[in-house]
Design an enzyme around this catalytic site. Structure first.
Site, PDB file in Angstrom:
ATOM      1  N   ASN A 111       6.621   5.067 -11.402  1.00 47.63           N
ATOM      2  CA  ASN A 111       7.935   5.393 -11.956  1.00 47.63           C
ATOM      3  C   ASN A 111       8.423   4.425 -13.022  1.00 47.63           C
ATOM      4  O   ASN A 111       8.799   4.826 -14.114  1.00 47.63           O
ATOM      5  CB  ASN A 111       8.965   5.469 -10.816  1.00 47.63           C
ATOM      6  CG  ASN A 111       8.846   6.757 -10.034  1.00 47.63           C
ATOM      7  OD1 ASN A 111       9.171   7.825 -10.531  1.00 47.63           O
ATOM      8  ND2 ASN A 111       8.363   6.672  -8.814  1.00 47.63           N
ATOM      9  N   THR A 133       0.350   6.265  -8.044  1.00 46.15           N
ATOM     10  CA  THR A 133       1.181   5.668  -7.003  1.00 46.15           C
ATOM     11  C   THR A 133       0.804   6.213  -5.641  1.00 46.15           C
ATOM     12  O   THR A 133       0.604   7.428  -5.489  1.00 46.15           O
ATOM     13  CB  THR A 133       2.690   5.887  -7.222  1.00 46.15           C
ATOM     14  OG1 THR A 133       3.411   5.447  -6.071  1.00 46.15           O
ATOM     15  CG2 THR A 133       3.032   7.341  -7.484  1.00 46.15           C
ATOM     16  N   ASP A 135       2.808   6.328  -3.339  1.00 46.25           N
ATOM     17  CA  ASP A 135       4.043   6.932  -2.824  1.00 46.25           C
ATOM     18  C   ASP A 135       4.165   8.419  -3.153  1.00 46.25           C
ATOM     19  O   ASP A 135       5.005   9.112  -2.577  1.00 46.25           O
ATOM     20  CB  ASP A 135       5.269   6.202  -3.376  1.00 46.25           C
ATOM     21  CG  ASP A 135       5.352   4.768  -2.892  1.00 46.25           C
ATOM     22  OD1 ASP A 135       4.835   4.482  -1.798  1.00 46.25           O
ATOM     23  OD2 ASP A 135       5.930   3.930  -3.609  1.00 46.25           O
ATOM     24  N   ARG A 170       3.066   1.419  25.735  1.00 46.17           N
ATOM     25  CA  ARG A 170       4.079   0.799  24.887  1.00 46.17           C
ATOM     26  C   ARG A 170       4.583   1.728  23.798  1.00 46.17           C
ATOM     27  O   ARG A 170       3.962   2.729  23.465  1.00 46.17           O
ATOM     28  CB  ARG A 170       3.510  -0.458  24.214  1.00 46.17           C
ATOM     29  CG  ARG A 170       3.333  -1.652  25.138  1.00 46.17           C
ATOM     30  CD  ARG A 170       2.661  -2.784  24.394  1.00 46.17           C
ATOM     31  NE  ARG A 170       2.554  -3.983  25.240  1.00 46.17           N
ATOM     32  CZ  ARG A 170       1.675  -4.945  25.051  1.00 46.17           C
ATOM     33  NH1 ARG A 170       0.807  -4.855  24.059  1.00 46.17           N
ATOM     34  NH2 ARG A 170       1.655  -6.012  25.847  1.00 46.17           N
ATOM     35  N   ARG A 283      -2.950  -0.110  -0.058  1.00 45.04           N
ATOM     36  CA  ARG A 283      -3.277   0.011  -1.486  1.00 45.04           C
ATOM     37  C   ARG A 283      -4.748  -0.298  -1.769  1.00 45.04           C
ATOM     38  O   ARG A 283      -5.237  -0.030  -2.855  1.00 45.04           O
ATOM     39  CB  ARG A 283      -2.441  -0.976  -2.309  1.00 45.04           C
ATOM     40  CG  ARG A 283      -0.949  -0.730  -2.313  1.00 45.04           C
ATOM     41  CD  ARG A 283      -0.299  -1.709  -3.294  1.00 45.04           C
ATOM     42  NE  ARG A 283       1.136  -1.549  -3.354  1.00 45.04           N
ATOM     43  CZ  ARG A 283       1.760  -0.641  -4.099  1.00 45.04           C
ATOM     44  NH1 ARG A 283       1.049   0.201  -4.820  1.00 45.04           N
ATOM     45  NH2 ARG A 283       3.071  -0.565  -4.107  1.00 45.04           N
TER      46      ARG A 283
END
Length: 356
Positions: A111, A133, A135, A170, A283
């Site tokens: 971005n 990206t 994302d 857990r 990444r």
């Protein structure tokens, strides 16, 4: 023809594979082409730090993670700010472009990178960009390269946490990358069988999370997996102004949202909670097969745009087809997860909670 390439912002899988796609297409179809590599992103363009690349530089990098050119973060909001060193960054970038006598500058980034790419395009430089990206939050493309590889990594983390969570009975909170968009957490959460998924687009209510955990306990399910995007927000935070939200996060005693969610759960339940933060592991490593193909498609299409002199565009994927998307339509726009996204709907149908 002379072109230069640079990689900017956070690294991810597929940067080298994409540059390879650009270079090999140009070499194969034009033959006589000179390619420069701008080192360390926009910083290299500003400082005039580059090197001339050879054909062999693009061999053996299809599966190589990271970027052979190096990268850095150069905030867009500071691009027109003259720092103490007196450097006019925009002017300096244009001078490097002209010094190399470029026909086109190819920019790979997310971005922030695209905001500066659009600025340079508006300044008269010939620019073609590629959407990078993990994302997957870039406007104008259905998918970005690096996203699917990061899904593999994040899903593998969730898979491995499942076994220890089950063994010990857990609750585990796993923090997945994604400050403003929850695509990576959504997809890896579904793929990893998370019981609760928290993303920025859907503010969570800690009491709803408690209810879901107690429901699982009543059903004799002694563990719960919560996938949390690093940008997840509570219902209370969603009602704050930007200034109030920033202050609240700065005063947050925990180091990240995952630890806060874990503390909140332990405060209102009797359950033991553990936190896992894979961080930059998401990444790293080689791009997966999907991204290798996507990067090759993106890179070769970018080369075609350069050959046809269709500058001022980002390469995107729409409905399975590579397309040219005007930079003016991409810059400054974020692609968030819609509340009615099919993945969200499917997740709800199978019983995954979003804490709302």
């Amino acid at each position: 023809m002379k072109i230069a390439m640079l990689t900017s912002g956070g690294d991810c899988q597929g940067l080298n594979a994409t540059m390879r796609g650009v270079a090999k297409t140009l070499y194969n179809e034009l033959g006589d082409v000179t390619i420069y590599g701008i080192l360390d992103g926009y910083k290299g363009l500003i400082e005039g730090n580059y090197k001339k690349l050879k054909k062999e530089d693009f061999s053996g990098i299809l599966t190589l993670g990271g970027t052979i050119l190096g990268t850095s973060r150069q905030p867009f909001k500071k691009m027109r700010v003259i720092e103490e060193n007196g450097v006019d960054k925009v002017k300096a970038m244009k001078e490097t472009y002209k010094k190399l006598d470029l026909d086109c500058l190819v920019i790979l980034g997310g971005n922030g990178t695209h905001k500066t790419a659009n600025l340079l395009s508006e300044e008269g430089l010939n620019i073609v960009t590629l959407p990078k990206t993990i994302d997957n939050d870039l406007w104008g493309t259905d998918v970005t390269f690096g996203f699917h590889s990061a899904i593999d990594v994040a899903t593998d983390v969730i898979d491995k946490i499942h076994t220890t969570a089950t063994s010990h009975g857990r609750i585990f909170v796993i923090e997945i990358m994604g400050h403003k968009a929850g695509w990576l957490t959504l997809y890896s959460g579904i793929a990893g069988g998370a019981d609760i998924i928290l993303i920025p687009e859907i503010p969570y209510d800690i009491n709803k999370i408690k209810d879901e955990i107690e429901k699982r306990t009543a059903d004799n399910k002694g563990f719960s997996i919560i996938a949390v995007a690093e940008g997840a927000i509570s219902v209370e935070e969603s009602k704050m102004s930007k200034k109030e939200f920033k202050a609240a996060r700065e005063n947050m005693k925990q180091s990240s949202i995952a630890y806060r969610v874990a503390d909140e759960i332990m405060e209102i339940t009797n359950h033991e909670v553990r936190v896992a933060v894979p961080g930059h592991v998401q990444r790293g490593g080689a791009p997966n097969p999907y991204d290798r193909v996507l990067c090759t498609r993106f890179g070769s299409f970018a080369a075609e745009l350069i050959k046809d002199k269709k500058y001022g565009n980002m390469v995107g994927l729409k409905n399975g087809v590579t397309v040219a998307v005007p930079l003016s339509e991409v810059a400054g726009k974020l692609k968030n997860v819609p509340a009615d996204d099919q993945a969200v709907v499917a997740a709800r149908r199978v019983g995954i909670s979003f804490g709302d």
